[in-house]
Design a protein around this motif. Structure first.
Motif, PDB file in Angstrom:
ATOM      1  N   ARG A 108      44.984  56.579  15.178  1.00  0.00           N
ATOM      2  CA  ARG A 108      44.490  57.961  15.170  1.00  0.00           C
ATOM      3  C   ARG A 108      42.980  58.043  15.457  1.00  0.00           C
ATOM      4  N   ALA A 109      42.190  57.247  14.744  1.00  0.00           N
ATOM      5  CA  ALA A 109      40.736  57.343  14.898  1.00  0.00           C
ATOM      6  C   ALA A 109      40.305  56.938  16.304  1.00  0.00           C
ATOM      7  N   ASN A 110      40.896  55.870  16.828  1.00  0.00           N
ATOM      8  CA  ASN A 110      40.497  55.416  18.163  1.00  0.00           C
ATOM      9  C   ASN A 110      40.918  56.402  19.248  1.00  0.00           C
ATOM     10  N   LEU A 111      42.110  56.967  19.131  1.00  0.00           N
ATOM     11  CA  LEU A 111      42.539  57.961  20.126  1.00  0.00           C
ATOM     12  C   LEU A 111      41.649  59.192  20.080  1.00  0.00           C
ATOM     13  N   ARG A 112      41.296  59.620  18.882  1.00  0.00           N
ATOM     14  CA  ARG A 112      40.418  60.791  18.772  1.00  0.00           C
ATOM     15  C   ARG A 112      39.071  60.504  19.417  1.00  0.00           C
ATOM     16  N   ILE A 311      40.372  46.169  21.859  1.00  0.00           N
ATOM     17  CA  ILE A 311      41.242  46.846  20.882  1.00  0.00           C
ATOM     18  C   ILE A 311      42.043  47.946  21.553  1.00  0.00           C
ATOM     19  N   PHE A 312      41.365  48.760  22.366  1.00  0.00           N
ATOM     20  CA  PHE A 312      42.054  49.874  23.038  1.00  0.00           C
ATOM     21  C   PHE A 312      43.171  49.364  23.937  1.00  0.00           C
ATOM     22  N   TYR A 313      42.908  48.264  24.634  1.00  0.00           N
ATOM     23  CA  TYR A 313      43.922  47.719  25.544  1.00  0.00           C
ATOM     24  C   TYR A 313      45.086  47.118  24.764  1.00  0.00           C
ATOM     25  N   SER A 314      44.802  46.270  23.819  1.00  0.00           N
ATOM     26  CA  SER A 314      45.869  45.603  23.074  1.00  0.00           C
ATOM     27  C   SER A 314      46.727  46.604  22.307  1.00  0.00           C
ATOM     28  N   ALA A 315      46.115  47.702  21.887  1.00  0.00           N
ATOM     29  CA  ALA A 315      46.851  48.734  21.155  1.00  0.00           C
ATOM     30  C   ALA A 315      47.651  49.656  22.070  1.00  0.00           C
ATOM     31  N   GLY A 316      47.459  49.527  23.395  1.00  0.00           N
ATOM     32  CA  GLY A 316      48.186  50.384  24.320  1.00  0.00           C
ATOM     33  C   GLY A 316      47.564  51.751  24.519  1.00  0.00           C
ATOM     34  N   LEU A 317      46.281  51.894  24.163  1.00  0.00           N
ATOM     35  CA  LEU A 317      45.629  53.211  24.233  1.00  0.00           C
ATOM     36  C   LEU A 317      45.002  53.491  25.593  1.00  0.00           C
ATOM     37  N   LYS A 318      44.414  52.475  26.212  1.00  0.00           N
ATOM     38  CA  LYS A 318      43.711  52.646  27.489  1.00  0.00           C
ATOM     39  C   LYS A 318      43.936  51.397  28.326  1.00  0.00           C
ATOM     40  N   GLY A 319      44.504  51.578  29.511  1.00  0.00           N
ATOM     41  CA  GLY A 319      44.812  50.450  30.370  1.00  0.00           C
ATOM     42  C   GLY A 319      43.726  50.173  31.379  1.00  0.00           C
ATOM     43  N   ARG A 320      44.080  49.412  32.388  1.00  0.00           N
ATOM     44  CA  ARG A 320      43.193  49.163  33.520  1.00  0.00           C
ATOM     45  C   ARG A 320      43.540  50.139  34.645  1.00  0.00           C
ATOM     46  N   PHE A 321      42.665  50.240  35.610  1.00  0.00           N
ATOM     47  CA  PHE A 321      42.944  51.040  36.802  1.00  0.00           C
ATOM     48  C   PHE A 321      44.173  50.458  37.505  1.00  0.00           C
ATOM     49  N   GLU A 322      45.155  51.320  37.772  1.00  0.00           N
ATOM     50  CA  GLU A 322      46.401  50.910  38.433  1.00  0.00           C
ATOM     51  C   GLU A 322      47.020  49.704  37.737  1.00  0.00           C
ATOM     52  N   GLU A 323      47.179  49.837  36.448  1.00  0.00           N
ATOM     53  CA  GLU A 323      47.737  48.760  35.621  1.00  0.00           C
ATOM     54  C   GLU A 323      49.060  48.235  36.164  1.00  0.00           C
ATOM     55  N   GLY A 324      49.936  49.148  36.574  1.00  0.00           N
ATOM     56  CA  GLY A 324      51.273  48.741  37.005  1.00  0.00           C
ATOM     57  C   GLY A 324      51.299  47.910  38.273  1.00  0.00           C
ATOM     58  N   LYS A 325      50.211  47.922  39.049  1.00  0.00           N
ATOM     59  CA  LYS A 325      50.163  47.160  40.296  1.00  0.00           C
ATOM     60  C   LYS A 325      49.607  45.756  40.110  1.00  0.00           C
ATOM     61  N   ARG A 326      49.225  45.404  38.882  1.00  0.00           N
ATOM     62  CA  ARG A 326      48.590  44.112  38.639  1.00  0.00           C
ATOM     63  C   ARG A 326      49.643  43.071  38.272  1.00  0.00           C
ATOM     64  N   ALA A 327      49.521  41.915  38.900  1.00  0.00           N
ATOM     65  CA  ALA A 327      50.533  40.871  38.747  1.00  0.00           C
ATOM     66  C   ALA A 327      50.124  39.886  37.656  1.00  0.00           C
ATOM     67  N   ASP A 328      50.140  40.349  36.433  1.00  0.00           N
ATOM     68  CA  ASP A 328      49.918  39.444  35.300  1.00  0.00           C
ATOM     69  C   ASP A 328      50.815  39.889  34.152  1.00  0.00           C
ATOM     70  N   ASP A 329      50.620  39.342  32.966  1.00  0.00           N
ATOM     71  CA  ASP A 329      51.535  39.649  31.863  1.00  0.00           C
ATOM     72  C   ASP A 329      51.173  40.922  31.114  1.00  0.00           C
ATOM     73  N   VAL A 352      34.323  34.716  30.335  1.00  0.00           N
ATOM     74  CA  VAL A 352      34.543  35.224  28.981  1.00  0.00           C
ATOM     75  C   VAL A 352      35.998  35.671  28.889  1.00  0.00           C
ATOM     76  N   PRO A 353      36.529  35.855  27.700  1.00  0.00           N
ATOM     77  CA  PRO A 353      37.901  36.364  27.575  1.00  0.00           C
ATOM     78  C   PRO A 353      38.050  37.710  28.273  1.00  0.00           C
ATOM     79  N   MET A 354      39.082  37.844  29.090  1.00  0.00           N
ATOM     80  CA  MET A 354      39.257  39.076  29.854  1.00  0.00           C
ATOM     81  C   MET A 354      39.403  40.298  28.955  1.00  0.00           C
ATOM     82  N   LEU A 355      40.063  40.148  27.824  1.00  0.00           N
ATOM     83  CA  LEU A 355      40.229  41.295  26.937  1.00  0.00           C
ATOM     84  C   LEU A 355      38.887  41.886  26.536  1.00  0.00           C
ATOM     85  N   ASN A 356      37.891  41.034  26.362  1.00  0.00           N
ATOM     86  CA  ASN A 356      36.563  41.531  25.989  1.00  0.00           C
ATOM     87  C   ASN A 356      35.754  42.020  27.191  1.00  0.00           C
ATOM     88  N   ALA A 357      36.248  41.743  28.396  1.00  0.00           N
ATOM     89  CA  ALA A 357      35.501  42.086  29.622  1.00  0.00           C
ATOM     90  C   ALA A 357      36.125  43.257  30.371  1.00  0.00           C
TER      91      ALA A 357
END
Length: 475
Positions: A108-112, A311-329, A352-357
């Protein structure tokens, strides 16, 4: 529901009348919005009849209606893109689960925070641009400014709807605060730095809509991937309107360049001082404006390493640009990304770890996209047979956020001394003299079909109308 209901006090395609408590809350907010628009919307233009587009559907075909309307009478509303059947979350730890229709309590707090930050940019840009109508170079450009303004106003409505519907009292308070902050205000500024900068002239406006609205494109695309389906649907429709804003910027700068090149060829001149004597924007000044707006905009993506982005990515709140076109997991655990850093006074790359970048990933996507449009500007110069070419400065140049904050780095990516920076900063960024010269060109042109000397007419008009169409009726 694809059609938009204009019979309601607040136009919408979300069956607002079926939620009376929400409807009453938004109708309570509406007069405050209109008061803000009267105070902070386009200056001295509330009585003009403007040829504006209004959304009538959220399907791609025939989604907009064009007609003359006074801006205070514009029907702002709440429009969500069509739902996708059985939509699933496409990334993060909830990948494959059904998209959320309600806010998960733990997020809730992060989405807000995400929604408030996006929402705050919308009225900010209106405030930054409110005086530009007084110096418009043509009716066509004046109309485009006002179209951008009313759509930024509608994008504010889009975020306010989410806050009211999904965040209770906290959401209502945040919605009120969106009307209380002011761009550039010392005591209560807008959240993001770029939205507290002045937009003093039309060259700055074109650069803003090219670069800063392009940031909007990438941020909205990342939010369109969100596992929170109402946010995804809201931003997907916002992107439909955002495309015109970037068109205004790209075509506006292109027309400035075209006119400058015409004058340079006609008189056989290249010296900037000579070019200025003919009342057009010299290309080095245009490069300095580009450097400024580009560097301010890439700061909007945040620090190059961010635990919040992870955090936003792992939680499913905010993806990458054109997430569905990226060939990774689409989990990115164990993945790395190369970023720039400073070591022993020099720029170096490190992994650096991609999640942090993920801020840097989105910034790099933006940079590639921006360079494409600049290539089209250079084709105008090339066609004129002139040698200069425009380019984006190094991503570390003039940064105020992240590893390069406050560092002195040249447009070609060299770490320089304070002395060298001071000696060349007016070659790299607009000086007071540049801004004063550009301001001297800004005289309002209101006659139908006429254009200021410093900008070329567009190739085609809006909605297949002629270039000399009466886009704004002043009485």
């Amino acid at each position: 529901m694809s059609a938009i209901d204009y019979s309601d006090k607040i136009p919408n395609n979300v069956n607002l009348s079926e939620d009376r408590a929400l409807q009453r809350a938004l109708e309570h907010w509406q007069p405050n919005y209109l008061s803000w628009w009267q105070d902070m919307g386009p200056e001295g233009a509330q009585g003009f009849d403007v040829y504006l587009r209004t959304a009538v559907s959220t399907t791609p075909d025939g989604w907009a209606h064009f007609g003359h309307v006074k801006m205070p009478d514009y029907r702002w509303g709440i429009f969500l893109a069509q739902p996708e059947a059985d939509r699933r979350i496409g990334f993060g730890e909830h990948q494959g689960e059904a998209a959320w229709q309600d806010v998960p309590g733990e997020h809730r707090a992060n989405l807000r925070r995400i929604i408030v930050t996006q929402g705050d940019t919308e009225p900010a840009s209106v405030e930054q641009q409110r005086h530009l109508g007084l110096t418009a170079p043509s009716q066509y450009d004046l109309r485009n400014l006002f179209q951008v303004n009313v759509e930024e106003g509608r994008h504010l409505w889009a975020m306010v709807y989410l806050l009211h519907k999904h965040f209770g009292r906290d959401g209502r308070e945040e919605a009120e605060a969106l009307l209380e902050r002011r761009s550039g205000d010392v005591d209560n500024p807008r959240i993001l730095g770029a939205f507290n900068e002045k937009t003093p002239d039309w060259l700055a406006f074109f650069m803003f809509t090219y670069f800063t609205d392009r940031d909007g494109k990438f941020q909205l695309n990342a939010l369109a991937e969100s596992g929170f389906d109402p946010l995804s649907r809201t931003t997907r429709f916002m992107l439909t309107e955002e495309a015109h804003h970037m068109f205004v910027g790209e075509s506006g700068v292109s027309r400035v360049i075209q006119r400058t090149c015409e004058v340079m060829k006609e008189h056989g001149i290249e010296d900037p001082a000579e070019v200025r004597r003919h009342g057009v924007v010299d290309l080095p000044t245009l490069q300095r404006y580009l450097n400024f707006h580009y560097s301010v905009t890439i700061d909007l993506f945040g620090a190059d390493q961010s635990s919040n982005a992870a955090i936003f990515y792992s939680a499913g709140l905010k993806g990458r640009f054109e997430e569905g076109k990226r060939a990774d997991d689409h989990l990115l655990k164990g993945e790395s990304y190369r970023i720039l850093d400073v070591k022993d006074g020099a720029l170096v790359e490190r992994e650096v770890p991609m999640l942090n970048a993920l801020n840097e990933v989105l910034r790099d996507d933006f940079i590639r996209d921006s360079i494409g449009g600049i290539g089209r500007w250079n084709k105008v110069i090339e066609k004129a047979g002139l040698p200069l070419r425009l380019s984006v400065p190094h991503k570390a140049f003039n940064r105020q956020i992240g590893s390069f904050s406050g560092m002195k780095i040249s447009p070609d990516g060299r770490v320089v001394s304070e002395a060298e920076w001071a000696a060349h900063v007016n070659d790299w960024l607009p000086a007071d003299e540049d801004r004063a010269y550009v301001a001297s060109l800004m005289g309002r042109v209101v006659e139908t079909g006429r254009y200021a000397n410093w900008i070329a007419p567009p190739a085609i008009g809006i909605n297949k109308r002629p270039v000399n169409f009466e886009y704004v009726r002043f009485s």
